[in-house]
Motif scaffolding. Structure first.
Motif, short mmCIF file in Angstrom:
data_model
loop_
_atom_site.label_atom_id
_atom_site.label_comp_id
_atom_site.label_asym_id
_atom_site.label_seq_id
_atom_site.Cartn_x
_atom_site.Cartn_y
_atom_site.Cartn_z
N TRP A 107 0.82 -1.21 0.00
CA TRP A 107 0.00 0.00 0.00
C TRP A 107 0.86 1.27 0.00
CZ3 TRP A 107 -4.75 -0.10 -1.48
CH2 TRP A 107 -5.53 -1.24 -1.28
N ALA A 108 1.96 1.23 0.72
CA ALA A 108 2.82 2.42 0.81
C ALA A 108 3.49 2.71 -0.53
CB ALA A 108 3.87 2.23 1.89
N THR A 109 4.10 1.67 -1.15
CA THR A 109 4.78 1.91 -2.42
C THR A 109 3.77 2.16 -3.55
OG1 THR A 109 4.92 -0.49 -2.82
CG2 THR A 109 6.83 0.60 -1.78
N GLY A 110 2.58 1.56 -3.41
CA GLY A 110 1.53 1.85 -4.38
C GLY A 110 1.12 3.31 -4.35
N PHE A 111 0.99 3.85 -3.13
CA PHE A 111 0.63 5.26 -2.98
C PHE A 111 1.76 6.15 -3.47
CE2 PHE A 111 0.39 9.17 -0.32
CZ PHE A 111 -0.81 9.66 -0.83
N LEU A 112 3.01 5.77 -3.18
CA LEU A 112 4.15 6.54 -3.66
C LEU A 112 4.21 6.53 -5.19
CD1 LEU A 112 6.96 5.57 -1.12
CD2 LEU A 112 5.81 7.78 -1.34
N THR A 113 3.85 5.40 -5.79
CA THR A 113 3.83 5.32 -7.26
C THR A 113 2.78 6.28 -7.82
OG1 THR A 113 4.52 3.01 -7.19
CG2 THR A 113 3.55 3.81 -9.25
N PHE A 114 1.60 6.29 -7.20
CA PHE A 114 0.55 7.21 -7.63
C PHE A 114 1.02 8.66 -7.52
CE2 PHE A 114 -2.58 10.11 -5.67
CZ PHE A 114 -3.34 10.40 -6.78
N LEU A 115 1.61 9.03 -6.37
CA LEU A 115 2.10 10.40 -6.19
C LEU A 115 3.21 10.73 -7.18
CD1 LEU A 115 2.32 11.11 -2.34
CD2 LEU A 115 0.71 12.05 -4.00
N VAL A 207 -12.85 18.80 -2.37
CA VAL A 207 -12.54 18.12 -3.63
C VAL A 207 -11.83 19.08 -4.57
CG1 VAL A 207 -13.48 16.90 -5.63
CG2 VAL A 207 -14.47 16.53 -3.36
N GLU A 208 -12.35 20.29 -4.70
CA GLU A 208 -11.74 21.29 -5.56
C GLU A 208 -10.35 21.69 -5.07
OE1 GLU A 208 -12.95 22.80 -8.36
OE2 GLU A 208 -14.85 21.73 -8.40
N LEU A 209 -10.13 21.60 -3.77
CA LEU A 209 -8.84 21.98 -3.19
C LEU A 209 -7.75 20.98 -3.54
CD1 LEU A 209 -7.32 23.91 -1.23
CD2 LEU A 209 -7.93 22.31 0.60
N VAL A 210 -8.10 19.69 -3.60
CA VAL A 210 -7.10 18.63 -3.74
C VAL A 210 -7.02 18.08 -5.15
CG1 VAL A 210 -6.42 16.33 -2.95
CG2 VAL A 210 -7.31 18.01 -1.31
N GLY A 234 -2.89 16.42 -13.23
CA GLY A 234 -3.52 15.23 -13.77
C GLY A 234 -4.68 14.81 -12.90
N THR A 235 -4.39 14.06 -11.84
CA THR A 235 -5.40 13.69 -10.86
C THR A 235 -5.49 14.73 -9.76
OG1 THR A 235 -5.01 11.34 -11.30
CG2 THR A 235 -6.16 11.89 -9.27
N LEU A 236 -4.36 15.23 -9.32
CA LEU A 236 -4.31 16.20 -8.24
C LEU A 236 -4.07 17.61 -8.79
CD1 LEU A 236 -2.00 14.24 -5.76
CD2 LEU A 236 -4.51 14.26 -5.82
N ILE A 237 -4.63 18.60 -8.10
CA ILE A 237 -4.38 20.00 -8.45
C ILE A 237 -3.36 20.60 -7.48
CG2 ILE A 237 -6.11 21.15 -6.99
CD1 ILE A 237 -5.44 21.79 -10.78
N LEU A 238 -2.85 19.80 -6.56
CA LEU A 238 -1.93 20.30 -5.53
C LEU A 238 -0.64 20.83 -6.12
CD1 LEU A 238 -2.36 17.47 -2.85
CD2 LEU A 238 -3.37 19.77 -2.84
N TRP A 239 -0.13 20.21 -7.18
CA TRP A 239 1.14 20.66 -7.76
C TRP A 239 0.99 22.05 -8.35
CZ3 TRP A 239 3.62 17.25 -5.35
CH2 TRP A 239 3.22 15.90 -5.33
N ASP A 240 -0.16 22.34 -8.97
CA ASP A 240 -0.39 23.69 -9.49
C ASP A 240 -0.43 24.71 -8.36
OD1 ASP A 240 -1.03 23.60 -12.52
OD2 ASP A 240 -2.11 21.89 -11.71
N ARG A 241 -1.05 24.34 -7.28
CA ARG A 241 -1.10 25.26 -6.13
C ARG A 241 0.30 25.46 -5.56
NH1 ARG A 241 -6.35 26.16 -4.64
NH2 ARG A 241 -7.93 24.64 -5.33
N THR A 245 0.91 27.68 -10.61
CA THR A 245 0.25 27.66 -11.92
C THR A 245 -1.26 27.45 -11.81
OG1 THR A 245 0.82 25.31 -12.13
CG2 THR A 245 2.29 26.90 -13.19
N PHE A 246 -1.80 27.63 -10.61
CA PHE A 246 -3.24 27.41 -10.43
C PHE A 246 -4.02 28.70 -10.65
CE2 PHE A 246 -7.03 27.64 -7.70
CZ PHE A 246 -7.77 26.61 -8.27
N THR A 247 -5.14 28.56 -11.36
CA THR A 247 -6.09 29.65 -11.53
C THR A 247 -7.49 29.07 -11.42
OG1 THR A 247 -4.68 31.03 -12.94
CG2 THR A 247 -7.04 31.35 -13.14
N PRO A 248 -8.35 29.64 -10.58
CA PRO A 248 -9.72 29.13 -10.47
C PRO A 248 -10.58 29.56 -11.66
CG PRO A 248 -9.45 31.06 -9.09
CD PRO A 248 -8.09 30.77 -9.67
#
Length: 328
Positions: A107-115, A207-210, A234-241, A245-248
């Motif tokens: 589960w840990a390495t799976g989550f790290l792969t996703f991130l 949801v919009e935050l993450v 892609g899946t997360l908007i956290l990197w833009d924040r 590079t984030f704009t609402p």
């Protein structure tokens, strides 16, 4: 060129040879492609549902264009299926062979792969807008003036040749199995299909935050000046924040979709290649080799500075006009 026997040895040593056992690599259906095959009926069903909701509004739905979008997606999938095993897979095998860590799937390495995949996707996607060589492939996805589920399928058959897959190689070098990387990437693309719609408004605040949402992605496809080159997630908007590079989405500024110099061709080959043509045409203009090559890695809107002229010479020396690369 890496010898074939060396690649074979690395695959066997890395435990990746199973990907090529059933069929030759250019015919093998790996886990990533299998996910797309399974998801395709869902994509079609959801697209039909959306069509029934917006079919009377030509601003949102154009049936010939939607069919063309699916054809563009089929071309993309075909080249990926036939050539990914020959072009990208050996590079992943090489990195995984020299991996820094031996990581078991849990589960840990799976989550790290996703991130990790989502982080790499952000930078790949950002580069696809700010480096013209990559934009030449990505532009087809942005050249529709409509936003619907079929737009998600609007992809370039040249993607495998452009080398955007290199952004994920560090994950294999760290020690994440390329199979896991491919699965995480495929699931990310499946998720992203569902953000290409105008029918879903803003979701709950958390949801919009993450996460990347339809609201965030409408901004990404907008050619409005305030929306250009924003919301790469892609899946997360956290990197833009995190990276600014984030704009609402603004209620006062509905997104205008497409690219700033629109391509209206119905020809799939033209849609796939028009930016390559413009780029190489720009490179053909007189100048030093370095100045010509800069068109490959400079931003799409970059133009070579006009050459210095004699003060007595009032003639026009630089006739380059903006191309379709002035983009979203």
């Amino acid at each position: 060129m890496i010898p074939v026997d060396m690649i074979q040895a690395m695959l066997e040593d890395s435990g990746l040879i199973s990907l090529w056992q059933a069929l030759p690599p250019w015919l093998a259906l790996d886990e990533r492609q299998l996910i797309f095959v399974i998801a395709t009926p869902i994509f079609i069903a959801v697209a039909l549902w959306e069509y029934l909701r917006i079919r009377h509004d030509n601003r949102l739905m154009n049936v010939p264009e939607a069919m063309r979008n699916f054809a563009l997606g089929a071309g993309y999938q075909t080249t990926e299926l036939l050539l990914a095993g020959l072009i990208a897979f050996p590079a992943y095998a090489l990195c995984y062979h020299y991996r820094l860590l031996d990581l078991e799937l849990n589960w840990a390495t799976g989550f790290l792969t996703f991130l990790g995949v989502d982080f790499c996707f952000y930078w790949m996607h950002r580069a696809s807008h700010r480096i013209r060589w990559f934009w030449a492939a990505h532009v087809v996805h942005h050249s529709s003036e409509r936003m619907n589920f079929s737009t998600a399928m609007r992809q370039n058959a040249t993607n495998i040749f452009n080398g955007m897959w290199i952004f994920y190689l560090p994950l294999a070098l760290i020690g994440l199995n390329p199979v896991w990387i491919g699965v995480a990437y495929a699931l990310s693309l499946v998720y992203q299909f569902f953000v290409h719609t105008t029918l879903v408004g803003r979701l709950p605040v958390l949801v919009e935050l993450v996460f990347n949402t339809p609201s965030h992605h409408r901004v990404h496809h907008g050619r409005n000046p305030e929306y250009i080159d924003r919301n790469y997630g892609g899946t997360l908007i956290l990197w833009d924040r995190l990276f600014g590079t984030f704009t609402p989405e603004l209620d006062s500024t509905p997104a205008e979709y497409g690219i700033t110099r629109q391509v209206h061709s119905r020809n799939l080959i033209v849609l796939w290649t028009h930016e390559y043509v413009d780029m190489f045409r720009d490179m053909a203009h007189p100048g030093s080799l370095l100045s010509r090559l800069q068109h490959l890695w400079k931003p799409p809107e970059w133009q070579r500075p006009a050459p210095k002229t004699n003060p007595k010479d009032t003639g026009q020396h630089h006739d380059r006009t903006p191309t379709d690369a002035e983009h979203t």
